[in-house]
Design an enzyme around this catalytic site. Structure first.
Site, PDB file in Angstrom:
ATOM      1  N   ASP A  59       0.824  -1.201   0.000  1.00 62.67           N
ATOM      2  CA  ASP A  59       0.000   0.000   0.000  1.00 62.67           C
ATOM      3  C   ASP A  59       0.863   1.258   0.000  1.00 62.67           C
ATOM      4  O   ASP A  59       0.360   2.368  -0.175  1.00 62.67           O
ATOM      5  CB  ASP A  59      -0.995   0.012   1.162  1.00 62.67           C
ATOM      6  CG  ASP A  59      -0.335  -0.047   2.526  1.00 62.67           C
ATOM      7  OD1 ASP A  59       0.904  -0.036   2.604  1.00 62.67           O
ATOM      8  OD2 ASP A  59      -1.073  -0.108   3.537  1.00 62.67           O
ATOM      9  N   SER A  60       2.175   1.078   0.123  1.00 66.69           N
ATOM     10  CA  SER A  60       3.098   2.199  -0.053  1.00 66.69           C
ATOM     11  C   SER A  60       3.010   2.769  -1.462  1.00 66.69           C
ATOM     12  O   SER A  60       3.417   3.899  -1.721  1.00 66.69           O
ATOM     13  CB  SER A  60       4.532   1.757   0.245  1.00 66.69           C
ATOM     14  OG  SER A  60       4.844   0.542  -0.429  1.00 66.69           O
ATOM     15  N   ASP A  98      -1.058  -6.366  -0.678  1.00 65.25           N
ATOM     16  CA  ASP A  98      -1.274  -5.691   0.603  1.00 65.25           C
ATOM     17  C   ASP A  98      -2.735  -5.266   0.746  1.00 65.25           C
ATOM     18  O   ASP A  98      -3.254  -4.535  -0.106  1.00 65.25           O
ATOM     19  CB  ASP A  98      -0.372  -4.445   0.659  1.00 65.25           C
ATOM     20  CG  ASP A  98       0.117  -4.143   2.058  1.00 65.25           C
ATOM     21  OD1 ASP A  98      -0.303  -4.828   3.012  1.00 65.25           O
ATOM     22  OD2 ASP A  98       0.928  -3.215   2.195  1.00 65.25           O
ATOM     23  N   LYS A 128      -1.185  -9.667   2.542  1.00 61.70           N
ATOM     24  CA  LYS A 128      -0.569  -9.187   3.779  1.00 61.70           C
ATOM     25  C   LYS A 128      -1.536  -8.236   4.465  1.00 61.70           C
ATOM     26  O   LYS A 128      -2.221  -7.459   3.808  1.00 61.70           O
ATOM     27  CB  LYS A 128       0.743  -8.449   3.498  1.00 61.70           C
ATOM     28  CG  LYS A 128       1.455  -7.956   4.770  1.00 61.70           C
ATOM     29  CD  LYS A 128       2.765  -7.266   4.464  1.00 61.70           C
ATOM     30  CE  LYS A 128       2.601  -5.856   3.955  1.00 61.70           C
ATOM     31  NZ  LYS A 128       2.017  -4.936   4.994  1.00 61.70           N
ATOM     32  N   GLU A 130      -1.877  -5.674   8.185  1.00 68.47           N
ATOM     33  CA  GLU A 130      -1.089  -5.025   9.233  1.00 68.47           C
ATOM     34  C   GLU A 130      -1.667  -5.274  10.622  1.00 68.47           C
ATOM     35  O   GLU A 130      -2.873  -5.431  10.795  1.00 68.47           O
ATOM     36  CB  GLU A 130      -1.026  -3.515   8.988  1.00 68.47           C
ATOM     37  CG  GLU A 130      -0.177  -3.118   7.801  1.00 68.47           C
ATOM     38  CD  GLU A 130       0.051  -1.621   7.723  1.00 68.47           C
ATOM     39  OE1 GLU A 130      -0.368  -0.895   8.646  1.00 68.47           O
ATOM     40  OE2 GLU A 130       0.647  -1.159   6.730  1.00 68.47           O
ATOM     41  N   GLU A 198       8.784  -4.449  11.124  1.00 66.45           N
ATOM     42  CA  GLU A 198       9.197  -3.132  10.621  1.00 66.45           C
ATOM     43  C   GLU A 198       9.565  -2.189  11.755  1.00 66.45           C
ATOM     44  O   GLU A 198       8.801  -2.010  12.707  1.00 66.45           O
ATOM     45  CB  GLU A 198       8.094  -2.490   9.768  1.00 66.45           C
ATOM     46  CG  GLU A 198       8.502  -1.110   9.242  1.00 66.45           C
ATOM     47  CD  GLU A 198       7.564  -0.531   8.214  1.00 66.45           C
ATOM     48  OE1 GLU A 198       7.830   0.606   7.751  1.00 66.45           O
ATOM     49  OE2 GLU A 198       6.574  -1.194   7.866  1.00 66.45           O
TER      50      GLU A 198
END
Length: 293
Positions: A59-60, A98, A128, A130, A198
């Protein structure tokens, strides 16, 4: 009686598609796992040719290619579009999509439906999500139960950075470090095939690693993890600024891109481009017929 077609294997075993068993084998053998983000077809071609093991359509991409000021605004459809483009450029790496903010938190049903779209529509091998709190663990378990591999993500989680006090390292005191450790174990028990650590202290990651039976991919978590991931635009310098502390820049492509475009603009303005070598010709007699028609 039918005969199966012959199977042609590449001479280099590293060019076989990456799978979950191969990733687990890499961990068991102590072979570092290389992961990188990608957001479009050209970057997918580059990382595939470079021989990386895993690719994350992160999502970056909200900031690196779509111009948002954080990861929060990016939509599911936008990330699916990026993931589809990346899929077309990959042959070997394991592809992870993501789940964007707001696409999995409401219920297990929402999370499974979103994950299925990444697999069915974009061809991702896994997804993925979070966080390692109660909600994220429940959603991970539900997606895994639906037959879709899940990668967890703890420490600094950009989607909820505001709640964490901003984009800052996590686990820097004993209480916070214990929380990170609990989240890692909870995600592992929920069935995640891998977890991203992270922005946590190297010593914290090193202390947690003996309890991890699944591959752990670090980004700002020190050298003890099973692999590393960086953002494509960070490591190649396709962005302004140096990025986070953990970023190592391997090129400065933004400078090269700007120089190239500036040189093109100067050539156009000075009428140096296009030159004779850039044009097309026609037989003189055809030109004469055209002019005197």
């Amino acid at each position: 009686m039918s005969t199966l077609p012959p199977v042609h294997l590449p001479n280099d075993a590293s060019r076989l598609p990456m799978t979950l068993p191969r990733l687990a084998e890499k961990k068991a053998l102590g072979e570092p796992i290389v992961m990188i983000t990608a957001y479009d077809y050209p970057s997918a071609l580059a990382v595939d040719a470079a021989g990386v093991d895993m690719v994350l359509v992160g999502d970056s991409g909200a900031m690196t290619v779509l111009g948002y000021d954080s990861t929060v605004p990016v939509t599911l459809d936008e990330l699916l579009m990026l993931a589809k483009a990346v899929r077309r450029g990959l042959t070997v790496p394991f592809l992870v999509g993501d789940l964007p903010f707001g696409s999995y938190e409401l219920s297990d049903e929402q999370a499974v439906a979103t994950a299925m779209r990444f697999v069915k529509e974009a061809g991702c091998d896994a997804v993925k999500l979070e966080g390692g709190g109660e909600v994220s663990v429940a959603r991970a378990r539900a997606i895994v139960s639906a037959g879709i591999p899940v990668m967890g993500h703890i420490g600094l989680t950009p989607q909820t950075a505001t709640a964490l006090g901003g984009y800052r390292a996590q686990g820097r005191n004993a209480e916070s470090a214990r929380r990170v450790a609990r989240e890692a174990e909870a995600l592992q028990e929920a069935g995640c095939f891998s977890i991203v650590f992270e922005a946590i202290p190297s010593a914290v990651a090193e202390t947690i690693m003996p309890k991890m039976k699944i591959p752990v991919i670090g980004i700002g978590a020190g050298p003890s993890t099973d692999g590393q991931v960086l953002v494509f635009h960070d490591l190649l310098g396709i962005r302004h600024g140096r990025g986070a502390k953990f970023v190592k820049r391997y090129a400065d492509l933004l400078d090269e891109m700007t120089s190239g475009v500036a040189a093109y603009a100067a050539d156009v303005r000075e009428r140096r481009y296009p030159g004779p070598e850039h044009g097309y010709t026609m037989p003189p007699e055809e030109l004469d017929r055209f002019r005197h028609a």
